[in-house]
Design a protein around this motif. Structure first.
Motif, PDB file in Angstrom:
ATOM      1  N   MET A   1       0.824  -1.200   0.000  1.00 33.39           N
ATOM      2  CA  MET A   1       0.000   0.000   0.000  1.00 33.39           C
ATOM      3  C   MET A   1       0.864   1.257   0.000  1.00 33.39           C
ATOM      4  N   HIS A   5      -2.300   5.864  -0.557  1.00 30.51           N
ATOM      5  CA  HIS A   5      -3.446   5.015  -0.259  1.00 30.51           C
ATOM      6  C   HIS A   5      -3.702   4.935   1.239  1.00 30.51           C
ATOM      7  N   ALA A   6      -2.562   4.852   2.006  1.00 32.62           N
ATOM      8  CA  ALA A   6      -2.741   4.784   3.453  1.00 32.62           C
ATOM      9  C   ALA A   6      -3.487   6.010   3.957  1.00 32.62           C
ATOM     10  N   ASP A   7      -3.099   7.206   3.426  1.00 24.89           N
ATOM     11  CA  ASP A   7      -3.787   8.423   3.860  1.00 24.89           C
ATOM     12  C   ASP A   7      -5.262   8.375   3.520  1.00 24.89           C
ATOM     13  N   ASN A   8      -5.549   7.876   2.268  1.00 26.77           N
ATOM     14  CA  ASN A   8      -6.950   7.790   1.860  1.00 26.77           C
ATOM     15  C   ASN A   8      -7.745   6.880   2.769  1.00 26.77           C
ATOM     16  N   ASP A   9      -7.104   5.783   3.219  1.00 24.78           N
ATOM     17  CA  ASP A   9      -7.810   4.851   4.069  1.00 24.78           C
ATOM     18  C   ASP A   9      -8.143   5.445   5.425  1.00 24.78           C
ATOM     19  N   ARG A  10      -7.477   6.520   5.773  1.00 25.56           N
ATOM     20  CA  ARG A  10      -7.709   7.116   7.077  1.00 25.56           C
ATOM     21  C   ARG A  10      -8.824   8.149   7.062  1.00 25.56           C
ATOM     22  N   HIS A  12     -12.697   8.844   5.846  1.00 22.11           N
ATOM     23  CA  HIS A  12     -13.905   8.183   5.359  1.00 22.11           C
ATOM     24  C   HIS A  12     -15.026   9.224   5.215  1.00 22.11           C
ATOM     25  N   ASP A  53      -9.307   8.730  10.727  1.00 22.85           N
ATOM     26  CA  ASP A  53      -8.668   7.777  11.634  1.00 22.85           C
ATOM     27  C   ASP A  53      -7.243   8.245  11.906  1.00 22.85           C
ATOM     28  N   SER A  59      -9.950   8.775  16.675  1.00 22.97           N
ATOM     29  CA  SER A  59     -10.542   9.253  15.421  1.00 22.97           C
ATOM     30  C   SER A  59     -11.287  10.555  15.677  1.00 22.97           C
TER      31      SER A  59
END
Length: 371
Positions: A1, A5-10, A12, A53, A59
């Motif tokens: 990843m 992408h990691a930033d995007n996953d954080r 939502h 997150d 969060s």
């Protein structure tokens, strides 16, 4: 990843909205803000929620809502941080929805329930959001799922008739359920100031600000005014709900009771029973709703019958006596995996006379969606 992408996953994003249209088809029989015009604005809204997150169980959540009734001016309604201490304990701090009733958390998300709107006489809070702290304890008691909520905070909101100010509010709720049945209990207390809700009171109350102009006619004494006003008075609010979801059948019942001591507030009792059955994409449903008040006639004991304001005050207190029923029949059509079309027909009956209490019918339709 990749880092991107990691930033995007954080982060939502979730959104929701409802386009609501309703009318009574009779300008002589209005109901809340509806009359014979087909109104698309009163209850339509669009909301966006973002949760970030931050790692290590921390969060942040914010929710922005643009309401048609407020000319779609977008406002932050939620803004809080959440820390999950472990699998059982969660702490939330900031501004969040007042967790009083069964549908409090989702009342703006029309897609989450079967009606165009939850029962109006039960879900008419003087305030929506709370600034404070919420602690949740989720556990398993034998085969039952249990969730305890404790909260403390304050409220200051401007509503159409004035400002509501709760210097503190504290309480909690408990939800327990297993498989197809669950119950929820909630109770909270507060110290509350609220504007006079009974029509005509401003004409007989002496001004709280000595520099303000007094009403043209006679007024009640300061002692009686203190017994009428909700001014730093203690309030208590509670509810019990029962929810059943068995195969395609569901039913929900909820009872709510409110009380503000030392005021003209008529301690309303509200309750409803609703049931429905899902057949493919269609969910027909039926709801019976009651709103009943207890006028504070004891205030009249503090006023002499010879006082020129007595009859006016007596009429105002009697005007707070309500015994309303609403029967709603409707159908929800899930035409899309993220959207539903709903039709409700409500018959409103007032057993007590009073301002704007005219038996009427309300036709409502809505498209509710999430994304």
């Amino acid at each position: 990843m990749t880092p991107a992408h990691a930033d995007n996953d954080r982060i939502h994003f979730n959104g929701f909205g409802s386009i609501v249209a309703a009318t009574t088809f009779d300008d002589e029989k209005p109901y809340f803000s509806y009359d014979d015009d087909l109104n698309f604005k009163n209850e339509s809204l669009f909301g966006l929620q973002v949760r970030g997150d931050m790692g290590e169980n921390l969060s942040a959540t914010a929710q922005i809502i643009a309401r048609g009734s407020e000319d779609h001016d977008a406002e932050f309604e939620w803004a809080y941080v959440t820390y999950a201490i472990d699998n059982n304990w969660t702490v939330k701090a900031g501004r969040f929805r007042t967790p009083f009733f069964e549908y409090s958390d989702t009342i703006d998300v029309g897609y989450a329930y079967h009606w165009v709107r939850p029962p109006k006489f039960v879900y008419v809070p003087l305030f929506k959001n709370l600034d404070g702290l919420n602690i949740t304890y989720a556990s398993q008691i034998r085969q039952f799922d249990s969730t305890l909520n404790f909260f403390y905070g304050s409220v200051r909101e401007d509503i159409p008739i004035g400002q509501v100010d709760l210097k503190f509010v504290y309480g909690g709720s408990w939800r327990i359920g297993v498989d197809w049945i669950s119950m929820r209990f909630s109770y909270f207390r507060s110290k509350l100031s609220a504007p006079a809700i009974a029509p005509g009171l401003d004409n007989i109350l002496p001004p709280e600000d000595p520099s303000a102009p007094a009403p043209a006619g006679p007024t009640v004494s300061e002692e009686v005014a203190d017994a009428i006003r909700a001014n730093d008075d203690r309030g208590a609010f509670g509810s019990i709900s029962l929810k059943v979801e068995y195969d395609n059948f569901f039913a929900v019942a909820e009872v709510t009771k409110s009380e503000i001591e030392d005021s003209i507030f008529p301690d309303p009792l509200g309750y409803y029973v609703s049931a429905g059955y899902t057949m493919g994409k269609f969910t027909p449903h039926l709801t019976y709703e009651v709103f009943d008040t207890s006028p504070r006639r004891s205030i009249l004991d503090e006023v002499s019958e010879s006082d020129p304001v007595y009859s006016t005050l007596e009429g105002i207190i009697e005007g707070t006596d309500q015994d309303n029923t609403v029967i709603t029949i409707g159908v929800r059509y899930d035409f899309h995996h993220s959207a539903s079309l709903k039709f409700d027909f409500s018959k409103i009956n007032y057993d007590k006379d009073g301002p704007n209490r005219i038996d009427t019918q309300l036709f409502s339709t809505a498209i509710s969606f999430v994304f």
